[in-house]
Design an enzyme around this catalytic site. Structure first.
Site, short mmCIF file in Angstrom:
data_model
loop_
_atom_site.label_atom_id
_atom_site.label_comp_id
_atom_site.label_asym_id
_atom_site.label_seq_id
_atom_site.Cartn_x
_atom_site.Cartn_y
_atom_site.Cartn_z
N GLY A 141 81.05 38.42 61.46
CA GLY A 141 79.86 39.44 62.08
C GLY A 141 78.44 38.89 61.85
O GLY A 141 77.61 39.43 62.03
N SER A 165 88.80 22.67 41.53
CA SER A 165 89.16 23.77 41.09
C SER A 165 90.94 23.82 41.05
O SER A 165 91.49 25.18 40.74
CB SER A 165 88.83 25.25 41.95
OG SER A 165 89.17 25.11 43.09
N LYS A 205 88.39 33.45 47.22
CA LYS A 205 89.48 33.03 46.66
C LYS A 205 90.34 34.03 46.46
O LYS A 205 91.56 34.29 47.03
CB LYS A 205 89.57 32.09 45.55
CG LYS A 205 88.93 30.59 45.95
CD LYS A 205 88.78 29.70 44.36
CE LYS A 205 88.57 28.55 44.95
NZ LYS A 205 87.97 27.79 43.70
N THR A 254 76.72 36.48 63.80
CA THR A 254 75.78 36.58 64.86
C THR A 254 75.67 38.13 65.55
O THR A 254 74.48 38.77 65.74
CB THR A 254 76.49 35.68 65.99
OG1 THR A 254 77.14 34.54 65.30
CG2 THR A 254 75.75 35.53 67.26
P1 ADP Z 1 80.47 34.88 63.35
O1 ADP Z 1 79.00 34.87 63.92
O2 ADP Z 1 80.67 35.48 61.83
O3 ADP Z 1 81.32 34.02 63.55
P2 ADP Z 1 80.76 37.30 65.00
O4 ADP Z 1 79.35 37.89 64.91
O5 ADP Z 1 80.88 36.58 66.69
O6 ADP Z 1 81.20 36.49 63.82
O7 ADP Z 1 81.55 38.08 65.08
C1 ADP Z 1 83.10 38.36 65.74
C2 ADP Z 1 83.55 39.87 66.12
O8 ADP Z 1 83.69 40.81 65.29
C3 ADP Z 1 82.26 40.59 67.02
O9 ADP Z 1 82.75 41.15 68.02
C4 ADP Z 1 81.76 41.32 65.80
O10 ADP Z 1 81.05 42.49 66.57
C5 ADP Z 1 83.02 41.81 65.08
N1 ADP Z 1 82.74 42.17 63.99
C6 ADP Z 1 82.73 41.40 62.65
N2 ADP Z 1 82.40 42.16 61.41
C7 ADP Z 1 82.26 43.47 61.93
C8 ADP Z 1 82.00 44.74 61.40
N3 ADP Z 1 81.57 44.78 59.94
N4 ADP Z 1 81.92 45.66 61.88
C9 ADP Z 1 82.32 45.72 63.27
N5 ADP Z 1 82.53 44.84 64.22
C10 ADP Z 1 82.37 43.57 63.25
#
Ligand code: ADP
Length: 573
Positions: free
Chosen positions: A124, A442, A485, A126
């Protein structure tokens, strides 16, 4: 002459000059633009130079010199929006709310560190950055820095190059159409350096609040003020971010989710998002809890939730077909629906190994995709004291393996081993999957325990995983990445994790559910590791052949385990 020919082009020039007046440029930039316009007027309209100048002027005109959106810096509102879009992630949300609070109080004087969100894919990063823009009410542009090796990508090419354009930062601002957007710089850990110059030094200028109020793109040749932009960077690992950049950032760790969190995210967010994406948000769809567990355990193996989101998308599409066919629901998805739609399970949930085996240890590792389990296999054969290490191991891991073996050799008598056997056996240590390069200290205690298990014929308890660096004297030293881990161990279904004693202070920071489900055993010496992880010998000890047994020098007896009568569980067989 041009006038006589009716080619005076005055209209076009007038048009440009009006646009220059309206673009809201700072005085010096405007002067520059007007002088370029003069030069343009002297060129024949067909000349190559004219089109270069015109393009340049168009760039200047299109940039948002004075266009701004107004911020909504109400901290409660910001928190609400963040909560609305994301489950959990309290550390990150708190930090963002603090940032907004300071911005509100300090206004444009704010000289904060750049926020860097670090963690495996799909956690999440991005999407939380997008929420920040939505919460404050700013435009957002995203640019991925993965594989950028050329300084000119960031700072543009000089105008003397044919086809030159500004760098990505200036392009991002043009796309944003405001001078105060949120710019998300993805994958800042994957910026490279080579003979084309160092993009990280250009990035430094972009991100440094002391310098970025007059960022000069090579193409534009006039400064643009970046100080109103909020930069958020994302990365998978900190170790490859150039030091001077890392120094200016405040990294927030987002390490991944345990199963409970994934369930909540799926129910509250991912399902809704997928329904919207498929245009059926008014339809009610519920997952039975076993069904969701199955979907997570059987069809994903990840720290984040990206694969899970894709899987939910797949299920929603199947239901969309039914809805398009006239059914209106509500639908309940159960375990057998999952199997029907998703096919056979792709991953087996549960402990890494099926049996307590001799010479096989479950180690733990972290990589750019989060934590994972790392099986270590040791196989012995009659030979001449050779050691073979395979599985794309790095130097540090090779040395850990050597240290483990030396420890066993030095403490042979304590371990009930005949010292003479070491020169008569070959030891092969393998870490699957062989194609992935691995390194780091590790795995030390895991390697040592696997070697000792193979030598003593004592099987390793399958539900134990371990991580820790080892010294020649058998002391266990602390490691990094404990949280990732341990989360991976939890995901793999092990019940006990041996961790270095010096890391025990981090235990309170682990997710509560993980602490409840796992027994975390702090260890300071290899003896404790062996006592916790190894069972009683499952076969005769390895011994030197006695006179008269004229077959070979050493006898490695088979081991049989768990009543598997006669099936030999020497690892690797
Ligand atoms: P990253 O940039 O970390 O690779 P993204 O931001 O693209 O990941 O997230 C991938 C998907 O998972 C998105 O659709 C995001 O909205 C969803 N997501 C990730 N974490 C959460 C969270 N804590 N609550 C709701 N949706 C989440």
């Amino acid at each position: 002459i041009q006038k006589e020919l009716g080619q005076d082009g005055d209209d076009a020039a007038d048009d440009l000059s009006q646009k220059i007046e309206k673009a809201g440029m700072p005085e010096d930039v405007k002067e520059r633009a007007l002088s370029e316009l003069k030069r343009l007027e002297y060129q024949g309209p067909q000349s190559a130079e004219a089109s270069v100048i015109r393009t340049y002027l168009e760039w200047l005109i299109e940039l948002p010199w004075d266009k701004e959106t107004e911020d909504n810096l109400d901290v409660n509102h910001v928190r609400e929006v963040l909560d609305e879009d994301h489950y959990g992630l309290d550390d990150v949300k708190d930090r963002i709310v603090e940032y907004v609070a300071v911005r509100k109080l300090a206004g444009n004087k704010m000289r904060g560190a750049i926020i860097n969100l670090n963690g495996p894919p799909g956690v999440g990063k991005t999407s939380i950055a997008t929420s920040v823009a939505r919460a404050i009410g700013r435009e957002m542009v995203r640019l991925s820095l993965g594989g950028v090796r050329d300084e000119a990508e960031i700072r543009g090419h000089r105008r003397t190059y044919i086809g030159a354009i500004p760098g990505r930062i200036i392009r991002a601002l043009r796309d944003a159409k405001t001078r105060n957007p949120v710019i998300v710089l993805d994958e800042i850990d994957k910026v490279g350096t080579d003979w084309r110059g160092d993009p990280s030094s250009a990035l430094l200028e972009v991100l440094d609040p002391e310098q970025n109020h007059s960022f000069t793109d090579h193409y534009l040749e006039v400064p643009f003020d970046l100080s109103q932009v909020i930069f958020i960077t994302t990365s998978n690992q900190l170790s490859t971010i150039p030091m001077p950049l890392l120094d200016r950032m405040e990294s927030i760790q987002m390490l991944g989710y345990i199963e409970d969190e994934k369930v909540a995210i799926a129910n509250k967010y991912l399902l809704r998002k997928q329904l919207e994406a498929h245009g059926i948000e008014e339809i009610e769809i519920n997952f039975e809890s076993e069904a969701l567990s199955k979907l997570i355990r059987g069809y994903t193996r990840e720290a984040g939730v990206r694969q899970l989101e894709r899987n939910i998308g797949k299920i929603v599409r199947k239901l969309a077909v039914k809805i398009a066919g006239g059914e209106i629901g509500p639908f309940v998805v159960n375990e057998s629906d999952i199997e029907e739609i998703m096919g056979p399970e792709k991953f087996t949930f549960g402990v890494a190994e099926d049996n307590d085996e001799v010479g096989v240890v479950t180690g733990l590792a972290v990589n750019a995709f989060g934590g994972d389990i790392l099986p270590i296999e040791v196989s012995l054969s009659e030979g001449s004291g050779k050691i073979t290490l395979t599985g794309s191991l790095g130097d540090v891991m090779r040395e850990s393996a050597q240290a483990g073996l030396t420890y066993a050799r030095a403490n042979a008598r304590l371990l009930d081993l005949e010292p003479g056997i070491f020169d008569k056996i070959n030891v092969h240590i393998h870490v699957p999957d062989g194609a992935t390069p691995k390194d780091g200290p590790s795995a030390g205690i895991g390697m040592a325990a696997a070697v000792i298990s193979a030598l003593t014929r004592r099987p390793v308890r399958k539900e134990v995983a371990m991580t820790g660096e080892i010294t020649l004297r058998g002391k266990v030293l602390p490691i990094g990445g404990l949280k990732s881990k341990v989360i991976a161990a939890h995901r793999a279904g092990v019940s006990t994790v041996l961790i270095p004693k010096d890391n025990a202070k981090e235990i309170p920071e682990l997710p509560e559910r993980v602490r409840e489900d796992l027994t975390l055993v702090p260890v300071s010496h290899l003896d404790e590791v062996l006592a916790s992880a190894l069972l009683e010998p499952a076969g005769q000890p390895i011994k030197l052949a006695e006179d008269g047994e004229n077959r070979q020098d050493v006898i490695i007896p088979p081991v049989s385990i768990d009543g598997t009568n006669g099936i030999i569980h020497v690892s690797g067989d």
